[in-house]
Design a protein around this motif. Structure first.
Motif, PDB file in Angstrom:
ATOM      1  N   ALA A  86       0.826  -1.213   0.000  1.00  0.00           N
ATOM      2  CA  ALA A  86       0.000   0.000   0.000  1.00  0.00           C
ATOM      3  C   ALA A  86       0.859   1.260   0.000  1.00  0.00           C
ATOM      4  N   LEU A  87       1.936   1.245   0.775  1.00  0.00           N
ATOM      5  CA  LEU A  87       2.795   2.428   0.859  1.00  0.00           C
ATOM      6  C   LEU A  87       3.513   2.690  -0.460  1.00  0.00           C
ATOM      7  N   ASP A  88       3.948   1.615  -1.123  1.00  0.00           N
ATOM      8  CA  ASP A  88       4.571   1.792  -2.441  1.00  0.00           C
ATOM      9  C   ASP A  88       3.574   2.394  -3.425  1.00  0.00           C
ATOM     10  N   GLY A  89       2.304   1.952  -3.336  1.00  0.00           N
ATOM     11  CA  GLY A  89       1.272   2.518  -4.205  1.00  0.00           C
ATOM     12  C   GLY A  89       1.049   3.992  -3.922  1.00  0.00           C
ATOM     13  N   LEU A  90       1.026   4.355  -2.642  1.00  0.00           N
ATOM     14  CA  LEU A  90       0.862   5.758  -2.267  1.00  0.00           C
ATOM     15  C   LEU A  90       2.041   6.590  -2.754  1.00  0.00           C
ATOM     16  N   TYR A  91       3.235   6.027  -2.639  1.00  0.00           N
ATOM     17  CA  TYR A  91       4.463   6.699  -3.084  1.00  0.00           C
ATOM     18  C   TYR A  91       4.390   7.002  -4.584  1.00  0.00           C
ATOM     19  N   MET A  92       3.942   6.011  -5.353  1.00  0.00           N
ATOM     20  CA  MET A  92       3.865   6.191  -6.795  1.00  0.00           C
ATOM     21  C   MET A  92       2.713   7.133  -7.178  1.00  0.00           C
ATOM     22  N   GLN A  93       1.628   7.112  -6.412  1.00  0.00           N
ATOM     23  CA  GLN A  93       0.444   7.899  -6.749  1.00  0.00           C
ATOM     24  C   GLN A  93       0.625   9.381  -6.428  1.00  0.00           C
ATOM     25  N   GLU A  94       1.237   9.675  -5.291  1.00  0.00           N
ATOM     26  CA  GLU A  94       1.299  11.050  -4.809  1.00  0.00           C
ATOM     27  C   GLU A  94       2.502  11.843  -5.311  1.00  0.00           C
ATOM     28  N   LEU A  95       3.570  11.144  -5.748  1.00  0.00           N
ATOM     29  CA  LEU A  95       4.794  11.840  -6.151  1.00  0.00           C
ATOM     30  C   LEU A  95       5.013  11.710  -7.659  1.00  0.00           C
ATOM     31  N   ASP A  96       5.499  12.781  -8.251  1.00  0.00           N
ATOM     32  CA  ASP A  96       5.852  12.689  -9.669  1.00  0.00           C
ATOM     33  C   ASP A  96       7.188  11.958  -9.807  1.00  0.00           C
ATOM     34  N   LYS A  97       7.580  11.634 -11.036  1.00  0.00           N
ATOM     35  CA  LYS A  97       8.770  10.814 -11.256  1.00  0.00           C
ATOM     36  C   LYS A  97      10.043  11.482 -10.731  1.00  0.00           C
ATOM     37  N   LYS A  98      10.121  12.792 -10.851  1.00  0.00           N
ATOM     38  CA  LYS A  98      11.310  13.497 -10.374  1.00  0.00           C
ATOM     39  C   LYS A  98      11.429  13.391  -8.858  1.00  0.00           C
ATOM     40  N   THR A  99      10.305  13.577  -8.156  1.00  0.00           N
ATOM     41  CA  THR A  99      10.321  13.507  -6.698  1.00  0.00           C
ATOM     42  C   THR A  99      10.533  12.077  -6.230  1.00  0.00           C
ATOM     43  N   GLN A 100       9.984  11.111  -6.966  1.00  0.00           N
ATOM     44  CA  GLN A 100      10.215   9.709  -6.626  1.00  0.00           C
ATOM     45  C   GLN A 100      11.710   9.395  -6.656  1.00  0.00           C
ATOM     46  N   ALA A 101      12.381   9.849  -7.720  1.00  0.00           N
ATOM     47  CA  ALA A 101      13.819   9.613  -7.835  1.00  0.00           C
ATOM     48  C   ALA A 101      14.587  10.348  -6.747  1.00  0.00           C
ATOM     49  N   GLN A 102      14.094  11.513  -6.348  1.00  0.00           N
ATOM     50  CA  GLN A 102      14.775  12.325  -5.332  1.00  0.00           C
ATOM     51  C   GLN A 102      14.764  11.647  -3.963  1.00  0.00           C
ATOM     52  N   TYR A 103      13.655  10.973  -3.644  1.00  0.00           N
ATOM     53  CA  TYR A 103      13.496  10.418  -2.300  1.00  0.00           C
ATOM     54  C   TYR A 103      13.731   8.912  -2.205  1.00  0.00           C
ATOM     55  N   ILE A 104      13.996   8.229  -3.316  1.00  0.00           N
ATOM     56  CA  ILE A 104      14.182   6.785  -3.261  1.00  0.00           C
ATOM     57  C   ILE A 104      15.404   6.424  -2.421  1.00  0.00           C
ATOM     58  N   GLY A 105      16.428   7.262  -2.471  1.00  0.00           N
ATOM     59  CA  GLY A 105      17.616   7.025  -1.648  1.00  0.00           C
ATOM     60  C   GLY A 105      17.316   7.151  -0.163  1.00  0.00           C
ATOM     61  N   TRP A 106      16.506   8.148   0.196  1.00  0.00           N
ATOM     62  CA  TRP A 106      16.114   8.325   1.594  1.00  0.00           C
ATOM     63  C   TRP A 106      15.292   7.139   2.077  1.00  0.00           C
ATOM     64  N   GLN A 107      14.440   6.632   1.191  1.00  0.00           N
ATOM     65  CA  GLN A 107      13.613   5.486   1.547  1.00  0.00           C
ATOM     66  C   GLN A 107      14.491   4.285   1.912  1.00  0.00           C
ATOM     67  N   GLY A 108      15.477   4.003   1.084  1.00  0.00           N
ATOM     68  CA  GLY A 108      16.379   2.889   1.358  1.00  0.00           C
ATOM     69  C   GLY A 108      17.229   3.122   2.594  1.00  0.00           C
ATOM     70  N   ALA A 109      17.651   4.384   2.784  1.00  0.00           N
ATOM     71  CA  ALA A 109      18.500   4.706   3.944  1.00  0.00           C
ATOM     72  C   ALA A 109      17.761   4.472   5.250  1.00  0.00           C
ATOM     73  N   PHE A 110      16.516   4.929   5.335  1.00  0.00           N
ATOM     74  CA  PHE A 110      15.770   4.759   6.575  1.00  0.00           C
ATOM     75  C   PHE A 110      15.354   3.306   6.790  1.00  0.00           C
ATOM     76  N   TYR A 111      15.172   2.560   5.712  1.00  0.00           N
ATOM     77  CA  TYR A 111      14.896   1.125   5.839  1.00  0.00           C
ATOM     78  C   TYR A 111      16.068   0.432   6.527  1.00  0.00           C
ATOM     79  N   ASN A 112      17.289   0.737   6.081  1.00  0.00           N
ATOM     80  CA  ASN A 112      18.481   0.135   6.677  1.00  0.00           C
ATOM     81  C   ASN A 112      18.753   0.682   8.073  1.00  0.00           C
ATOM     82  N   LEU A 113      18.414   1.955   8.297  1.00  0.00           N
ATOM     83  CA  LEU A 113      18.601   2.537   9.617  1.00  0.00           C
ATOM     84  C   LEU A 113      17.708   1.842  10.646  1.00  0.00           C
TER      85      LEU A 113
END
Length: 206
Positions: free
Chosen positions: A32-59
């Protein structure tokens, strides 16, 4: 619930059942969260925050397997030093505090997301469907998925991709904690927490 489950006589069975519920909730939440991520953010913003998403997952993994395990070890030693306390009681009490810490962290993050994340109500109102329509669409998607060419190979790849890692990740802590007389390393919770924390930090930085 797991905070109090550890104090029950049948804590093991209840804990396994709760972990199953948590696993199912986590997997559906992830979709559901991945769907929300894709629905609410444009492609540029998705690319901008994908690194943060992975970083906090590992954190999160670093905090759970490193910091809180280390804290559990310290609490066990503290409770063992109390008059009349046994090692089993010290372990149960220490891990109860750790589970309570997890609960508070998740509750705080849940409340934060409740207020900060977009609700998507407008999109839901536009795409609202009946239960029968939703189930029919879901059935169509599932059938189409299994009709894909070489689907058997895909399924084997999905299942086996991290199959060995899954076993190792669960076995390693038992090996680290087991006494040396039984073939383990006999490490304390504090040492295991520091080990996971150090290795996790190196991987996180890398």
């Amino acid at each position: 619930l797991r905070v109090w489950v550890l104090q029950l006589p049948s804590f093991w069975a209840v804990t396994v059942a709760l972990f199953a519920v948590v696993a199912l909730s986590g997997s559906t939440h992830d979709v559901a969260l991945d769907g929300l991520y894709m629905q609410e953010l444009d492609k540029k913003t998705q690319a901008q925050y994908i690194g943060w998403q992975g970083a906090f997952y590992n954190l999160a993994k670093l905090v759970a397997t490193g910091g809180l395990v280390y804290l559990a070890g310290k609490l066990i030693e503290y409770f063992k030093a109390q008059p009349g306390a046994t090692e089993v009681q010290a372990n149960f009490t220490a891990w109860t505090y750790i589970m309570a810490t997890f609960a508070v962290l998740l509750l705080g993050l849940g409340l934060y997301h409740w207020f900060i994340l977009p609700s998507g109500n407008q999109q839901v109102a536009q795409d609202k469907k009946t239960l029968n329509e939703t189930l029919s669409e879901l059935a169509t998607v599932i059938v189409d998925f299994f009709k894909k060419k070489h689907i058997v190979y895909y399924l084997f790849f999905i299942i086996l991709y991290r199959f060995a890692e899954g076993f190792v990740v669960k076995m390693v802590p038992l090996f680290l904690k087991a006494p040396m007389a039984e073939g383990g390393l006999g490490l304390s919770n504090e040492t295991i927490g520091l080990l996971y924390g150090t290795c996790g930090s190196i991987a996180f930085i890398a």
